[in-house]
Design a protein around this motif. Structure first.
Motif, PDB file in Angstrom:
ATOM      1  N   UNK A  84       1.009  -1.200   0.083  1.00  0.00           N
ATOM      2  CA  UNK A  84      -0.240   0.360  -0.074  1.00  0.00           C
ATOM      3  C   UNK A  84       0.767   0.842  -0.244  1.00  0.00           C
ATOM      4  N   UNK A  85       0.627   2.158  -0.730  1.00  0.00           N
ATOM      5  CA  UNK A  85       1.526   3.537  -1.367  1.00  0.00           C
ATOM      6  C   UNK A  85       0.443   4.614  -0.473  1.00  0.00           C
ATOM      7  N   UNK A  86       1.348   5.398  -0.176  1.00  0.00           N
ATOM      8  CA  UNK A  86       0.485   6.934  -0.553  1.00  0.00           C
ATOM      9  C   UNK A  86       2.215   7.707  -0.615  1.00  0.00           C
ATOM     10  N   UNK A  87       1.877   9.009  -1.527  1.00  0.00           N
ATOM     11  CA  UNK A  87       3.640   9.645  -1.878  1.00  0.00           C
ATOM     12  C   UNK A  87       4.783   8.580  -1.633  1.00  0.00           C
ATOM     13  N   UNK A  88       5.567   9.000  -0.945  1.00  0.00           N
ATOM     14  CA  UNK A  88       6.956   8.234  -1.319  1.00  0.00           C
ATOM     15  C   UNK A  88       6.581   7.116  -0.084  1.00  0.00           C
ATOM     16  N   UNK A  89       5.288   6.677   0.648  1.00  0.00           N
ATOM     17  CA  UNK A  89       5.296   5.913   1.193  1.00  0.00           C
ATOM     18  C   UNK A  89       5.360   4.280   0.403  1.00  0.00           C
ATOM     19  N   UNK A  90       5.909   2.852   1.343  1.00  0.00           N
ATOM     20  CA  UNK A  90       5.536   1.998   0.861  1.00  0.00           C
ATOM     21  C   UNK A  90       4.986   0.982   2.024  1.00  0.00           C
ATOM     22  N   UNK A  91       4.352   0.428   1.879  1.00  0.00           N
ATOM     23  CA  UNK A  91       4.218  -0.616   2.604  1.00  0.00           C
ATOM     24  C   UNK A  91       3.381  -1.373   2.656  1.00  0.00           C
ATOM     25  N   UNK A  92       4.506  -2.710   2.460  1.00  0.00           N
ATOM     26  CA  UNK A  92       4.400  -3.728   2.466  1.00  0.00           C
ATOM     27  C   UNK A  92       3.544  -4.732   3.336  1.00  0.00           C
ATOM     28  N   UNK A  93       2.255  -5.379   3.095  1.00  0.00           N
ATOM     29  CA  UNK A  93       1.021  -5.784   4.093  1.00  0.00           C
ATOM     30  C   UNK A  93       0.461  -7.008   2.887  1.00  0.00           C
ATOM     31  N   UNK A  94      -0.240  -8.010   4.022  1.00  0.00           N
ATOM     32  CA  UNK A  94      -0.968  -8.508   4.028  1.00  0.00           C
ATOM     33  C   UNK A  94      -1.855  -8.273   4.028  1.00  0.00           C
ATOM     34  N   UNK A  95      -3.281  -9.537   3.272  1.00  0.00           N
ATOM     35  CA  UNK A  95      -4.873  -8.510   3.275  1.00  0.00           C
ATOM     36  C   UNK A  95      -4.925 -10.577   4.224  1.00  0.00           C
ATOM     37  N   UNK A  96      -6.552 -10.156   5.012  1.00  0.00           N
ATOM     38  CA  UNK A  96      -7.199 -11.160   5.811  1.00  0.00           C
ATOM     39  C   UNK A  96      -8.564 -10.860   5.415  1.00  0.00           C
ATOM     40  N   UNK A  97      -9.413 -12.104   5.644  1.00  0.00           N
ATOM     41  CA  UNK A  97     -10.603 -11.752   5.538  1.00  0.00           C
ATOM     42  C   UNK A  97     -10.895 -11.285   6.893  1.00  0.00           C
ATOM     43  N   UNK A  98     -12.157  -9.990   7.098  1.00  0.00           N
ATOM     44  CA  UNK A  98     -12.438 -10.233   8.520  1.00  0.00           C
ATOM     45  C   UNK A  98     -13.530 -10.527   9.081  1.00  0.00           C
ATOM     46  N   UNK A  99     -14.256 -11.032   8.003  1.00  0.00           N
ATOM     47  CA  UNK A  99     -15.713 -11.049   8.159  1.00  0.00           C
ATOM     48  C   UNK A  99     -15.974 -12.682   8.132  1.00  0.00           C
ATOM     49  N   UNK A 100     -17.187 -13.542   8.646  1.00  0.00           N
ATOM     50  CA  UNK A 100     -17.361 -14.691   8.123  1.00  0.00           C
ATOM     51  C   UNK A 100     -18.629 -15.183   8.219  1.00  0.00           C
ATOM     52  N   UNK A 101     -19.260 -15.816   6.999  1.00  0.00           N
ATOM     53  CA  UNK A 101     -20.529 -16.139   7.114  1.00  0.00           C
ATOM     54  C   UNK A 101     -21.382 -17.301   7.878  1.00  0.00           C
ATOM     55  N   UNK A 102     -21.868 -17.479   8.790  1.00  0.00           N
ATOM     56  CA  UNK A 102     -22.053 -18.197   9.971  1.00  0.00           C
ATOM     57  C   UNK A 102     -23.468 -18.503   9.587  1.00  0.00           C
ATOM     58  N   UNK A 103     -24.327 -18.630   8.519  1.00  0.00           N
ATOM     59  CA  UNK A 103     -25.220 -19.133   8.061  1.00  0.00           C
ATOM     60  C   UNK A 103     -24.972 -21.032   8.167  1.00  0.00           C
ATOM     61  N   UNK A 104     -26.297 -21.253   8.671  1.00  0.00           N
ATOM     62  CA  UNK A 104     -26.065 -22.795   9.114  1.00  0.00           C
ATOM     63  C   UNK A 104     -26.377 -23.496   7.472  1.00  0.00           C
ATOM     64  N   UNK A 105     -25.529 -24.552   6.949  1.00  0.00           N
ATOM     65  CA  UNK A 105     -25.532 -24.806   5.753  1.00  0.00           C
ATOM     66  C   UNK A 105     -26.667 -25.989   5.592  1.00  0.00           C
ATOM     67  N   UNK A 106     -27.230 -25.890   5.084  1.00  0.00           N
ATOM     68  CA  UNK A 106     -28.485 -27.505   4.865  1.00  0.00           C
ATOM     69  C   UNK A 106     -28.589 -28.146   3.611  1.00  0.00           C
ATOM     70  N   UNK A 107     -28.090 -29.336   3.874  1.00  0.00           N
ATOM     71  CA  UNK A 107     -27.966 -30.245   2.765  1.00  0.00           C
ATOM     72  C   UNK A 107     -29.470 -30.381   2.085  1.00  0.00           C
ATOM     73  N   UNK A 108     -29.846 -30.553   0.129  1.00  0.00           N
ATOM     74  CA  UNK A 108     -30.767 -31.643   0.304  1.00  0.00           C
ATOM     75  C   UNK A 108     -30.478 -32.585   0.117  1.00  0.00           C
TER      76      UNK A 108
END
Length: 281
Positions: free
Chosen positions: A9-33
């Motif tokens: 991620x960069x702004x101006x002359x600053x570069x930031x090495x980063x990692x991206x992680x999913x912040x949310x998750x779906x908690x729905x109860x999955x039902x099979x047919x």
């Protein structure tokens, strides 16, 4: 926490090495047919409605339908080349704005940003600058073959990137049907409504809100398990070698019949008898 993207991620002359992680998750109860009769999970096959046969992934191409039943076919090589041109792992913050200037309807999904190797100082610099100015950064990023518009902000001492919809992805509110153009409310009714709002107004505490339906559904499932109200799905029977051999022989026989059907038999030559041979001599 699983890392789904690495870059800077960069702004101006600053570069930031980063990692991206999913912040949310779906908690729905999955039902099979299941098939009601034998309790076997239902499978969905890819069938060509014209050829009436199952289609493998190797036999499928991607296309854009620009009018009904008219397609522009896109080759995998073309898509890969286009993706490679746009897949830049460097994300530049192009603007800084106030969070309240963006309506919540534009927000899509949240991702945590963590510093990669050597990025701690630059990460802390951006975090502190955003906190002190009360601003958020607007940037573009490629995620799963799609160019996303995103905003970078601070959430509980961690940088978070929120992907947001482009303006043309938000439907025109003017097309919502039956919305009254003017308010025709009596003052007494309005005062009562405001009083009710005042009585129910409190500080937002996310921990007090629970998914009561999901909780009740999980309790019902556990109760049925405890009472042994369970079903075991039947497996598809596997044909043995004898069956396979018989099927192969039958197919060969059918194919032979089709090949010989309609062909005329070649005339057979009559044998010359011994008497005729003697008379001729």
């Amino acid at each position: 926490m699983h890392t789904m993207w690495k870059g800077t991620i960069s702004f101006g002359l600053v570069n930031i090495p980063v990692k991206l992680h999913t912040a949310t998750e779906n908690k729905d109860v999955k039902l099979r047919q299941l098939h009601k009769e034998c309790k076997t999970p239902i499978q969905y096959e890819k069938i060509c409605p014209v050829c009436e046969k199952e289609v493998n992934n190797d036999d499928i191409v991607k296309a854009f339908e620009y009018v009904k039943n008219k397609f522009v076919v896109l080759e995998e090589e073309e898509l890969a080349e286009l993706k490679e041109e746009k897949t830049d792992k460097s994300v530049e913050i192009i603007d800084f704005v106030k969070l309240e200037e963006i309506d919540p309807i534009f927000f899509e999904k949240s991702y945590y940003l963590s510093p990669n190797e050597g990025g701690n100082k630059a990460y802390s610099l951006l975090r502190k600058a955003l906190q002190d100015t009360g601003k958020i950064g607007v940037a573009k990023i490629m995620i799963r073959s799609k160019e996303q518009l995103g905003v970078i902000r601070v959430y509980e001492n961690t940088l978070v990137m929120e992907t947001i919809h482009y303006p043309d992805e938000v439907r025109n509110v003017q097309n919502v049907p039956n919305v009254p153009a003017e308010d025709n409310i009596a003052k007494k009714e309005l005062d009562t409504a405001k009083m009710l709002i005042d009585q129910l107004t409190t500080e937002f505490d996310v921990e007090k809100y629970k998914d009561e339906y999901r909780t009740a559904l999980l309790e019902l499932i556990e109760e049925k398990k405890a009472n042994e109200q369970v079903e075991t799905g039947k497996e598809k029977p596997k044909p043995d070698n004898v069956t396979d051999l018989m099927e192969a022989l039958q197919k060969s026989l059918d194919k032979t019949k089709k090949g010989t059907k309609g062909k005329k038999k070649a005339p057979t030559k009559k044998k010359t008898t011994t008497k005729k041979k003697a008379a001729s001599q």
